[in-house]
Every structure is written in C-alpha cells, then in structure tokens.
Write a protein that holds these residues in place. Structure first.
Motif, PDB file in Angstrom:
ATOM      1  N   SER A 142      37.803  23.723  33.094  1.00  0.00           N
ATOM      2  CA  SER A 142      39.096  24.408  33.250  1.00  0.00           C
ATOM      3  C   SER A 142      38.939  25.704  34.042  1.00  0.00           C
ATOM      4  O   SER A 142      39.828  26.095  34.798  1.00  0.00           O
ATOM      5  CB  SER A 142      39.715  24.689  31.887  1.00  0.00           C
ATOM      6  OG  SER A 142      38.823  25.395  31.074  1.00  0.00           O
ATOM      7  N   ARG A 143      37.776  26.362  33.889  1.00  0.00           N
ATOM      8  CA  ARG A 143      37.572  27.627  34.624  1.00  0.00           C
ATOM      9  C   ARG A 143      37.667  27.423  36.132  1.00  0.00           C
ATOM     10  O   ARG A 143      38.099  28.322  36.847  1.00  0.00           O
ATOM     11  CB  ARG A 143      36.159  28.162  34.396  1.00  0.00           C
ATOM     12  CG  ARG A 143      35.791  28.294  32.999  1.00  0.00           C
ATOM     13  CD  ARG A 143      34.319  28.585  32.933  1.00  0.00           C
ATOM     14  NE  ARG A 143      34.124  29.411  31.785  1.00  0.00           N
ATOM     15  CZ  ARG A 143      33.815  30.696  31.800  1.00  0.00           C
ATOM     16  NH1 ARG A 143      33.562  31.299  32.861  1.00  0.00           N
ATOM     17  NH2 ARG A 143      33.726  31.384  30.715  1.00  0.00           N
ATOM     18  N   LEU A 147      39.936  30.287  37.661  1.00  0.00           N
ATOM     19  CA  LEU A 147      39.299  31.559  38.021  1.00  0.00           C
ATOM     20  C   LEU A 147      39.046  31.812  39.512  1.00  0.00           C
ATOM     21  O   LEU A 147      38.822  32.957  39.891  1.00  0.00           O
ATOM     22  CB  LEU A 147      37.976  31.718  37.256  1.00  0.00           C
ATOM     23  CG  LEU A 147      38.107  31.982  35.744  1.00  0.00           C
ATOM     24  CD1 LEU A 147      36.739  32.023  35.082  1.00  0.00           C
ATOM     25  CD2 LEU A 147      38.847  33.284  35.478  1.00  0.00           C
ATOM     26  N   HIS A 205      46.845  36.070  38.103  1.00  0.00           N
ATOM     27  CA  HIS A 205      45.588  36.040  37.345  1.00  0.00           C
ATOM     28  C   HIS A 205      44.665  34.970  37.874  1.00  0.00           C
ATOM     29  O   HIS A 205      43.460  35.100  37.845  1.00  0.00           O
ATOM     30  CB  HIS A 205      45.853  35.739  35.864  1.00  0.00           C
ATOM     31  CG  HIS A 205      46.549  36.837  35.155  1.00  0.00           C
ATOM     32  ND1 HIS A 205      45.945  38.047  34.920  1.00  0.00           N
ATOM     33  CD2 HIS A 205      47.799  36.925  34.645  1.00  0.00           C
ATOM     34  CE1 HIS A 205      46.799  38.830  34.288  1.00  0.00           C
ATOM     35  NE2 HIS A 205      47.921  38.184  34.122  1.00  0.00           N
TER      36      HIS A 205
ATOM     37  N   LEU B 192      42.616  43.037  33.732  1.00  0.00           N
ATOM     38  CA  LEU B 192      42.754  41.986  32.720  1.00  0.00           C
ATOM     39  C   LEU B 192      41.675  40.911  32.839  1.00  0.00           C
ATOM     40  O   LEU B 192      41.325  40.277  31.849  1.00  0.00           O
ATOM     41  CB  LEU B 192      44.149  41.372  32.800  1.00  0.00           C
ATOM     42  CG  LEU B 192      45.225  42.293  32.227  1.00  0.00           C
ATOM     43  CD1 LEU B 192      46.616  41.830  32.609  1.00  0.00           C
ATOM     44  CD2 LEU B 192      45.119  42.354  30.705  1.00  0.00           C
ATOM     45  N   ARG B 193      41.137  40.711  34.031  1.00  0.00           N
ATOM     46  CA  ARG B 193      40.098  39.688  34.206  1.00  0.00           C
ATOM     47  C   ARG B 193      38.921  39.977  33.279  1.00  0.00           C
ATOM     48  O   ARG B 193      38.399  39.086  32.614  1.00  0.00           O
ATOM     49  CB  ARG B 193      39.670  39.633  35.684  1.00  0.00           C
ATOM     50  CG  ARG B 193      38.615  38.608  36.037  1.00  0.00           C
ATOM     51  CD  ARG B 193      39.032  37.177  35.762  1.00  0.00           C
ATOM     52  NE  ARG B 193      40.044  36.607  36.624  1.00  0.00           N
ATOM     53  CZ  ARG B 193      39.813  35.860  37.703  1.00  0.00           C
ATOM     54  NH1 ARG B 193      38.575  35.641  38.091  1.00  0.00           N
ATOM     55  NH2 ARG B 193      40.803  35.342  38.392  1.00  0.00           N
ATOM     56  N   PHE B 196      39.840  39.033  29.736  1.00  0.00           N
ATOM     57  CA  PHE B 196      39.792  37.580  29.526  1.00  0.00           C
ATOM     58  C   PHE B 196      38.359  37.123  29.253  1.00  0.00           C
ATOM     59  O   PHE B 196      38.091  36.298  28.403  1.00  0.00           O
ATOM     60  CB  PHE B 196      40.275  36.835  30.770  1.00  0.00           C
ATOM     61  CG  PHE B 196      41.763  36.766  30.923  1.00  0.00           C
ATOM     62  CD1 PHE B 196      42.561  36.228  29.927  1.00  0.00           C
ATOM     63  CD2 PHE B 196      42.380  37.232  32.076  1.00  0.00           C
ATOM     64  CE1 PHE B 196      43.935  36.151  30.076  1.00  0.00           C
ATOM     65  CE2 PHE B 196      43.750  37.163  32.235  1.00  0.00           C
ATOM     66  CZ  PHE B 196      44.525  36.624  31.236  1.00  0.00           C
ATOM     67  N   LEU B 197      37.436  37.666  30.054  1.00  0.00           N
ATOM     68  CA  LEU B 197      36.050  37.199  29.970  1.00  0.00           C
ATOM     69  C   LEU B 197      35.353  37.712  28.710  1.00  0.00           C
ATOM     70  O   LEU B 197      34.393  37.106  28.246  1.00  0.00           O
ATOM     71  CB  LEU B 197      35.278  37.618  31.234  1.00  0.00           C
ATOM     72  CG  LEU B 197      35.796  36.969  32.527  1.00  0.00           C
ATOM     73  CD1 LEU B 197      35.169  37.606  33.753  1.00  0.00           C
ATOM     74  CD2 LEU B 197      35.537  35.464  32.536  1.00  0.00           C
ATOM     75  N   LEU B 231      39.242  30.338  27.828  1.00  0.00           N
ATOM     76  CA  LEU B 231      38.018  31.137  27.924  1.00  0.00           C
ATOM     77  C   LEU B 231      37.462  31.605  26.573  1.00  0.00           C
ATOM     78  O   LEU B 231      36.267  31.445  26.323  1.00  0.00           O
ATOM     79  CB  LEU B 231      38.243  32.337  28.855  1.00  0.00           C
ATOM     80  CG  LEU B 231      38.595  31.996  30.316  1.00  0.00           C
ATOM     81  CD1 LEU B 231      38.571  33.253  31.164  1.00  0.00           C
ATOM     82  CD2 LEU B 231      37.669  30.958  30.909  1.00  0.00           C
TER      83      LEU B 231
END
Ligand code: SF4
Lengths: 239, 473
Positions: A142-143, A147, A205, B192-193, B196-197, B231
């Motif tokens: 999914s990443r 991403l 995002h 925000l990245r 998330f991680l 994630l």
C-alpha cells in the motif's frame, strides 16, 4: 464494558426492528434491484476509461506492448527526474517486463525514504470512475500507492471493467475463492486538497502526479475519441 | 465536544459582523451548489439512484439487528476486534485503552466527525498521547485551537493569510516564503509526513460498513486516511452502528451520491475498502485492527419519529444550500454538526433544551430537502422539533401564546379575514405617504433591519373575491 454495551445496544436495536427472518430480509433486499450507474461519456469502456483518467488530472500513455510500455516509462522517468530508477512491488508481471528496452532500473519491494517514483500494476481499470484498482499485498504494497511523489500505474486494456458493480462481482469471486484482500485501493487521480479557500492543490499527502500507462490493443481512433471528449470538458474540482 | 448551541443568536450576530467572513461564505454559498448541480446533471439518472439508495438505507435500518450481527461476524472473521460503545465516554476510553496497551505515544488521525462528537482528541491528549489530525482542514483547525466549521471542509472559514500566520507561528521551520496556497499545503505535507511515519496508532472513520464481507469503506481526496489506515501498527476505526449496509454494491451506490453531493466531483481520488489486519501474505498494513461502533443516542433516534435522520451520509450538501448556514457559518451552531442536518441531529444527540435555538434557525425554504441525497425531510423534522419544544414549554411563553392566538384565529377564517382586512386598511392609510414603516408594534425584529412596506390597501382574499366577481360579470 464493551460486552455489556453490546448486549444493551443490540437489545435496543432489536426492539426497533421488524424482527424478520433471514430469508425474508434477503428476499426483500434482492427485490430492491440495482443502483443506476453514471452515464458514460462514451459507449466504449476503453474510451470512457481514458477520458476519466484525464478528467481525474491523470496523465496517460498508451502502449501496444510491454516493450513500448517500458520505453514510455523510461521517457517519463528521464523527463521528470533525469533518472532511470523506480521502485515496484513484487509482482511477477512487473518482474517479467523487458526493463532493458527502456533503460529502466527497477528495485522490487516497498518504497523507502528518498525514493520518489513507484510503479504499480493495477488489477483492473474502472471505466466509470477512471480509477486504477489494486489489492494491497506483497505484489502491491500500500505504501507504494500512497507515498511516492509520482505514482506510475500499468493497466492492461483487457482488464477494464465498465462500472463499480462489475468491480464488486470480480472482488466477490476473489473473496469466495479464499483470496480476500486486506485492502482494496481505487485510485482515481493524484492526491488533492481544496481545504484552503477551496483552491485545488495536488500532492496533499500522497502522489503529486498519477501517470497511467494503458497497455494493449487500443486503436488510434479510440485514443482520439478520448482526447477529443476530454478537450471538450474537464471534470469538476474537489474540495 | 462542549456545546454552545444556546448562544446561537449571539454567535450568528458576531459572524454577521465579520465582513470578511460574510464575503467568504457568500462565495462558498454561490459556488458549491453550482458544482453539485453540474455533477448531478452529468450523472444522468440521479433521482433513480437517490430513491434506490433511500430504499436500501431504509431496509438496512429496518433490519439493523440482522445486518449489524452479520457485519460483526464477518469483521471478526476477518481478524478485526469489534467493540460497542454506548456513549461518547465509552468510545474514548476504549480508544485510550488500546493505545495504552500498545504503549503508543503518537496517534495519526483521519477526518472523523464521530470523534469530534466524542471529543476524542482532548481525551487522548489528557491521557498523555500526542494526537495529530492529518486531514489538512482538520489539521489547520487543530493547530488554531478551533473546531471545524463545516463537516466536509473544516477550515473553509479561514483565509490563506490566517493559515500562513498560523503555520509561521506553529511550525519551527525558520525563515521561509509561504506566499501561495501550494506553499502552505507543501509545508503541511512535510510536517505531517513525519508524523505518519512515526505514529503507532492510526484512527479513521468509515463512510460505510459492509455486512456481507466485513469491509469498511473510506472516501478521501488527500489520501491521509489511507496513510493512517496502512502505516501505523494499530488501526482503530471509529464509527457508528447506523453506517452498516447489506452489500458492497450498496456502499458504492452511496459513493456515487456522496461525492457528487459533497464536492461536486464524480468520485474522490481515493476510495478504499479495508477488511482487517495484515496477514502473512501482506507486505504491510496494521498488525491489529479495531472497529468501534458508537451508539450515543442513535438507537433512541432509530426508535423515534426521526429515524429518517439515520440515513444521513454526511455529505454537507444541506449546509451548502442553507441560507442560514451561509449567513452565520458553522461555528454559530455551537456543536459538531451545523446547518440543517445539525439542527436536527444536535437536539437528538444532546437535548432539546440545550439546542433550543437550532430548530428555529430555519426559513422553511426547503432547499435542504430538495438537495439531500438521502431524501431526508429536514424541514419537516425541524418543524416537528419546534412543535416538541412548544409542547415541552421550551419555547418562550410569549411565543406560545402568540402561536395559540394565531391558531385560534386561523381556525376562524371569517373573523381572520375581517380583522386582517381592518389591519391592512389602517396600515395602508397611515403608511401610504411614506411607502413603508420604520417601526411597528410586534414586528421589531423585522423593522430593526429594514422598513416594512406599506400594504397596498386590500388583503389577498379581498382582491381575490373582487376579481372573481368581476370575472363572473
Ligand atoms: S442531511 Fe442529507 S444533505 Fe445533509 S449532510 Fe445528511 S445526507 Fe447530506
């Protein structure tokens, strides 16, 4: 306590419901018929898919075969990043691509920090929404969908489905055969937001760009029809 | 979330005094209906879709015991832990327990009005967790210490300049240009990245729960909800029991209605379906998934005459088409849900007393019912709530007496026409020179804002009779 709450809530729900048996409920449901789908911009699902990809702010390439697809991917990488590298899921179909034809250097696995381009192989393309559809899993982490800066997607023209109902028929068959996916991603465009003053910005995002490579037997007339329809009208903007 | 619905009138007056805010809301009220109308027209058989979804939703609610049990069974078989929460507090404590069991410190949250309703962020923060909203609009209002003003666009009340100031103040990123909206979005993306991680727990809502296969549908444009769902090691879906639908195709039928009504798009960039935790054959995804089904008075609504309200899919279209919402903005309503849907839901989820002003925040124009994709008779419900207020004596005594007098007169048409005839004739005589009245007894609310035009001499019924007679001759 959750189990006590469950009992209380269920008792309240039951007291408001008709108390029909399963057979009656299922019969009633079947009698409700099916929902109408959106009217398609073109009678040909392939043209509709291409128009919708473009309306979704995607970019589109069409490749007759795998070698051409790889060359187009190579061109895209060079144009945007002056690079030949990308990351791709552990999909045997991706492993079998003739990468050398386009001078592309794929790394197979999950996207890692610093990597900006991911390539995924869609399970289906969906004409009604112009979405590319994936099951999450080793073949498609999914990443890799969420991403990268640029998300490149290969779609076989013979996997195009007309509408959401036909998508679920396929998914239900997979579930019935014991291959229930953890996640199903229908991706129809680059990540976007209209949260500041309603102005649309891409790359909220997730990916800033979403590039679809449609592979297979797509005639120049079909491509022309799609581009003409798209030039006549673009889709509305998100908020 | 703390409720301030009692102060609706003061809030509305303050909102109307802010010229910039008024201009911004006027633009939204102009454009959002245009975009929705275009999407609906392009769809084609929209009314057939709307009626189909209405029937399916009604069928689901009529048989909610069956579908809820089915969903629970399928979701559990898929490896989810399903929880039921009677109240807001119970949902919050279940979430905090899960976070604590995993020793979590950071939580990444997708947009969820349900968790606004339960005040989850404050609760988790009091429990020592760092909770970050990841939907851009939600992130902005969280950073500003505000609440969402709209259920779809939470920060649409803020200007780019205000957001720029906010980011310069809150993000410790040194000297930088933040001129354009793209710059602002880019900065939030970077901040925000990382979150998330690093987050150990992801929290999202659900647009639909599918009974036949235990999946949960998530519809977003930004993809933030999907990052929260994929994630972190633990995923918690906070939703309500009325979201359950029989089949997957029913969820996609809602998707067709929801997005067109909400933003005027035919569909969002991301439509995802999640079934449960990661298995051996998965490359990634949460190791543990929880689904919390909140009641918080929804079963009371199910048992009441307002059960149609449970068909609401939270599209926000009734807000976008409401003249009151356009004038006052969402914050005036003083709780989570604004606009017509909020004016119905708030009294039902809190109390009629605490929300007394809301059912009256309505001009009965009917636009909300016209555009509601779930065909919910919102104006009728608002009228019924007003009636309940009157019966329960929440409405001020002077109003009730006035309404009783009006009802008494309206039931005696002869007397009514006679008295109005006199009243109109007198007002015509007094006001004809000036053309209007600056002030009038019993109509101070009207004349405080504008003149009352002088009547033309005869009532409607007098003119009607006159014309009928002359037509006969
Ligand atoms: S009441 Fe209707 S229009 Fe308003 S948010 Fe709910 S579904 Fe949308």
């Amino acid at each position: 306590m959750s189990s006590e709450s469950r009992a209380r809530i269920m008792a309240r729900v039951r007291s408001s419901c008709a108390g029909n048996d399963a057979a009656t409920i299922e019969r009633e449901l079947a009698g409700l018929g099916v929902a109408p789908a959106a009217q398609a911009p073109h009678e040909d699902s392939c043209v509709t898919f291409m128009v919708n990809v473009l309306r979704n702010q995607g970019t589109l390439d069409v490749a007759a075969d795998r070698s051409t697809a790889v060359k187009l991917i190579g061109n895209y990488l060079y144009q945007h990043y002056r690079s030949h590298r990308l990351v791709a899921g552990n999909d045997p179909r991706l492993a079998a691509m003739p990468w050398r034809d386009g001078g592309v250097l794929p790394r197979f696995g999950e996207i890692e920090e610093g990597e900006q381009i991911a390539l995924s192989y869609a399970r289906w393309g969906l004409a009604e929404t112009g979405a590319t559809v994936f099951f999450t899993g080793k073949r498609n982490p999914s990443r890799n969908n969420l991403l990268p800066e640029h998300h490149l997607v290969l779609v076989d023209a013979d996997t195009l489905l007309p509408d959401l109902e036909s998508l679920w028929r396929e998914v239900n068959t997979a579930i019935a055969n014991g291959s229930r996916p953890r996640g199903i991603h229908c991706i129809a465009g680059p990540s976007s937001t209209g949260d500041i003053e309603g102005q649309i910005v891409y790359g909220a995002h997730g990916p800033r760009a979403w590039h679809v490579i449609l592979m297979g037997n797509v005639s120049p007339e079909q491509q022309e029809a799609a581009r003409a329809l798209h030039a006549g009208k673009t889709g509305p903007a998100p908020a | 979330m703390e409720q301030h619905s009692q102060q609706f009138k003061e809030n509305a007056a303050n909102a109307l005094a802010d010229a910039g805010g008024v201009a911004q809301r006027d633009i939204l009220a102009l454009f959002t209906p245009i975009m929705r109308d275009a999407a609906v027209a392009e769809f084609g058989p929209y009314e057939a879709l709307r009626q189909h979804v209405k029937r399916v939703r009604q069928h689901s609610l009529d048989n909610l015991d069956y579908y809820l049990a089915r969903f629970e069974l399928e979701a559990t078989n898929n490896g989810n832990q399903v929880h039921y929460a009677d109240s807001a507090d119970e949902m919050n404590s279940i979430v905090l327990d899960i976070c604590q069991q995993h020793g979590a410190r950071k939580v990444a949250k997708g947009k969820s009005m349900v968790t606004e309703e339960t005040g989850l962020n404050d609760y988790l923060q009091r429990g020592g967790l760092q909770v970050m909203e990841t939907d851009l609009g939600e992130y902005i209002v969280q950073q500003a210490g505000e609440t969402p003003s709209h259920i779809v666009g939470p920060a649409l009340h803020k200007t780019r300049d205000q957001i720029r100031e906010l980011f310069l103040d809150k993000h410790d990123l040194g000297e930088r240009e933040l001129e354009s909206i793209s710059d602002l979005v880019g900065e939030a993306r970077v901040v925000l990245r990382d979150h998330f991680l690093q987050a150990e727990v992801g929290i999202i809502g659900s647009n639909a729960l599918i009974a036949e296969n235990g999946y949960s549908m998530l519809v977003t444009n930004e993809g933030n909800g999907d990052l929260c769902a994929n994630l972190p090691n633990v995923l918690i879906i906070c939703t309500t029991l009325d979201r359950v639908l029989p089949r997957a195709e029913d969820a996609t039928a809602i998707q067709r209605l929801l997005v067109r009504s909400a933003t005027g798009q035919p569909h969002t960039c991301y439509t995802s379906f999640y079934s449960g935790p990661r298995r051996a054959e998965d490359a990634d995804g949460p190791l543990e998934t929880h689904i919390i089904l909140l009641d918080n008075h929804r079963t009371d609504i199910l048992a009441s005459d307002y059960s149609d309200m449970l068909r609401c899919i939270r599209c926000g279209s009734c807000l976008n088409h409401c003249p009151i919402f356009a004038a006052t903005g969402g914050h005036a309503y003083g709780w989570v849900y604004p606009g017509p849907m909020g004016s119905v839901l708030t009294p039902l989820l809190t109390s009629l007393e605490a929300s007394a002003a809301l059912p009256n925040a309505c001009t009965s124009c009917g636009r909300c019912a016209e555009v509601c994709p779930s065909a919910i008779p919102l104006p009728d419900m608002l009228r019924d709530l007003r009636h309940e207020q009157s019966v329960e004596k929440i409405t001020p005594a002077s109003w009730r007496q006035g309404l009783r007098l009006h009802a008494w007169l309206a039931c005696r048409p002869g007397l009514y026409q006679f008295l109005t005839g006199i009243g109109i004739a007198v007002m015509h005589r007094i006001g004809r020179k000036k053309g209007g009245f600056r002030s009038l007894p019993l109509a101070g609310g009207w004349t405080s804002k504008r003149d009352f035009p002088s009547p033309q001499g005869k009532t409607f019924m007098q003119q009607y009779r006159q014309r009928s007679r002359s037509n006969e001759q």
